[in-house]
Design a protein around this motif. Structure first.
Motif, short mmCIF file in Angstrom:
data_model
loop_
_atom_site.label_atom_id
_atom_site.label_comp_id
_atom_site.label_asym_id
_atom_site.label_seq_id
_atom_site.Cartn_x
_atom_site.Cartn_y
_atom_site.Cartn_z
N UNK A 1 8.86 -3.64 0.48
CA UNK A 1 8.15 -3.16 1.67
C UNK A 1 7.14 -4.20 2.20
N UNK A 2 7.04 -5.35 1.52
CA UNK A 2 6.12 -6.40 1.96
C UNK A 2 4.71 -6.23 1.43
N UNK A 3 4.57 -5.42 0.43
CA UNK A 3 3.28 -5.05 -0.14
C UNK A 3 3.13 -5.77 -1.48
N UNK A 4 2.83 -7.07 -1.48
CA UNK A 4 2.85 -7.86 -2.70
C UNK A 4 1.51 -8.22 -3.31
N UNK A 5 0.44 -7.68 -2.80
CA UNK A 5 -0.87 -7.99 -3.35
C UNK A 5 -1.29 -6.92 -4.35
N UNK A 6 -1.92 -7.37 -5.43
CA UNK A 6 -2.25 -6.49 -6.55
C UNK A 6 -2.96 -5.22 -6.10
N UNK A 7 -4.06 -5.37 -5.36
CA UNK A 7 -4.83 -4.19 -4.96
C UNK A 7 -4.04 -3.26 -4.05
N UNK A 8 -3.18 -3.81 -3.20
CA UNK A 8 -2.37 -2.98 -2.31
C UNK A 8 -1.31 -2.21 -3.10
N UNK B 1 10.03 17.30 -2.26
CA UNK B 1 8.91 18.24 -2.36
C UNK B 1 8.28 18.61 -1.01
N UNK B 2 8.62 17.87 0.05
CA UNK B 2 8.09 18.14 1.38
C UNK B 2 9.08 17.63 2.42
N UNK B 3 8.96 18.12 3.64
CA UNK B 3 9.88 17.71 4.71
C UNK B 3 9.82 16.22 5.01
N UNK B 4 8.66 15.61 4.80
CA UNK B 4 8.54 14.18 5.10
C UNK B 4 8.81 13.30 3.87
N UNK B 5 9.21 13.87 2.77
CA UNK B 5 9.43 13.12 1.53
C UNK B 5 10.88 12.65 1.42
N UNK B 6 11.34 11.99 2.45
CA UNK B 6 12.70 11.46 2.47
C UNK B 6 12.66 9.96 2.74
N UNK B 7 13.71 9.30 2.31
CA UNK B 7 13.83 7.87 2.55
C UNK B 7 15.28 7.59 2.90
N UNK C 1 14.22 0.24 5.21
CA UNK C 1 14.05 1.54 4.58
C UNK C 1 13.18 2.37 5.51
N UNK C 2 13.60 3.61 5.70
CA UNK C 2 12.81 4.52 6.52
C UNK C 2 12.22 5.58 5.60
N UNK C 3 10.98 5.35 5.22
CA UNK C 3 10.23 6.29 4.41
C UNK C 3 9.32 7.07 5.35
N UNK C 4 9.59 8.34 5.50
CA UNK C 4 8.82 9.15 6.44
C UNK C 4 7.35 9.27 6.06
N UNK C 5 7.03 9.06 4.78
CA UNK C 5 5.63 9.10 4.36
C UNK C 5 4.89 7.82 4.73
N UNK C 6 5.62 6.76 5.10
CA UNK C 6 5.00 5.48 5.46
C UNK C 6 4.94 5.24 6.95
N UNK C 7 6.00 5.62 7.67
CA UNK C 7 6.10 5.23 9.07
C UNK C 7 7.08 6.14 9.80
#
Length: 175
Positions: A35-42, A109-115, A146-152
């Motif tokens: 997802x492009x999230x490669x920094x430790x804190x992120x 577990x929720x309507x937006x919990x799909x990928x 990837x289309x993660x509804x919880x992200x975007x």
């Protein structure tokens, strides 16, 4: 100390593959880097993972050759971010398969919990982990979102392995 039993010398290809890709935290870390999230804190923030667990998984994925470290300057000091290697990028069909299997067989577990796994070239979700089920093209990190509804609300393009010239030499010390 190893994370768990070492299956790297087993005669079974599945066992050897699971030795690297079978750890849930390791696979979730790979998801974040795709997802492009490669920094430790992120990564830590997104996964709600303890520092020591994340440090071990990142070190293990670097040692296994799936991730590499790349320096960046945060304004105060030079830090390391984690990027895919070609070997890590080749794990995409495995992660796609887990996503597709979960969507097919497990209740969300929720309507937006799909990928969804999207082939960018035709713009359609695929039901296959390695080729587009609509146009037959091979799926790569460069042509897959990837289309993660919880992200975007929209599919997110996946990160790819940087050119080898953009990665530090393996003999150089890292943080």
């Amino acid at each position: 100390m190893p994370l768990r039993s070492d299956w790297s010398e087993r005669s079974c290809s599945l066992a050897r593959g699971l030795d690297i890709l079978g750890d849930p935290w390791g696979s979730l870390v790979l998801r974040e880097v795709f997802f492009g999230n490669g920094r430790f804190d992120a990564i830590k923030s997104r996964l709600h993972i303890a520092d020591n667990v994340l440090s071990k998984r990142l070190g293990w994925l670097v040692d296994s050759g799936l991730l590499a470290q790349r320096p960046y300057f945060d304004g105060a000091r030079t830090r390391q971010e984690y990027v895919l290697t070609p070997k890590g990028e080749d794990a995409l069909p495995v992660l796609n398969a887990i996503i597709l299997w979960s969507e097919k067989h497990l209740d969300a577990p929720a309507d937006n919990a799909h990928m969804r796994v999207i082939h960018n070239d035709c713009g359609l979700p695929t039901a296959s982990a390695d080729t587009c089920s609509h146009c037959g093209a091979r799926l790569t990190a460069a042509n897959t979102s990837w289309h993660s509804l919880t992200r975007s609300e929209h599919p997110l393009a996946l990160a790819t392995a940087p050119a080898s010239r953009d990665l530090p030499n393996e003999s150089e010390p890292s943080e």
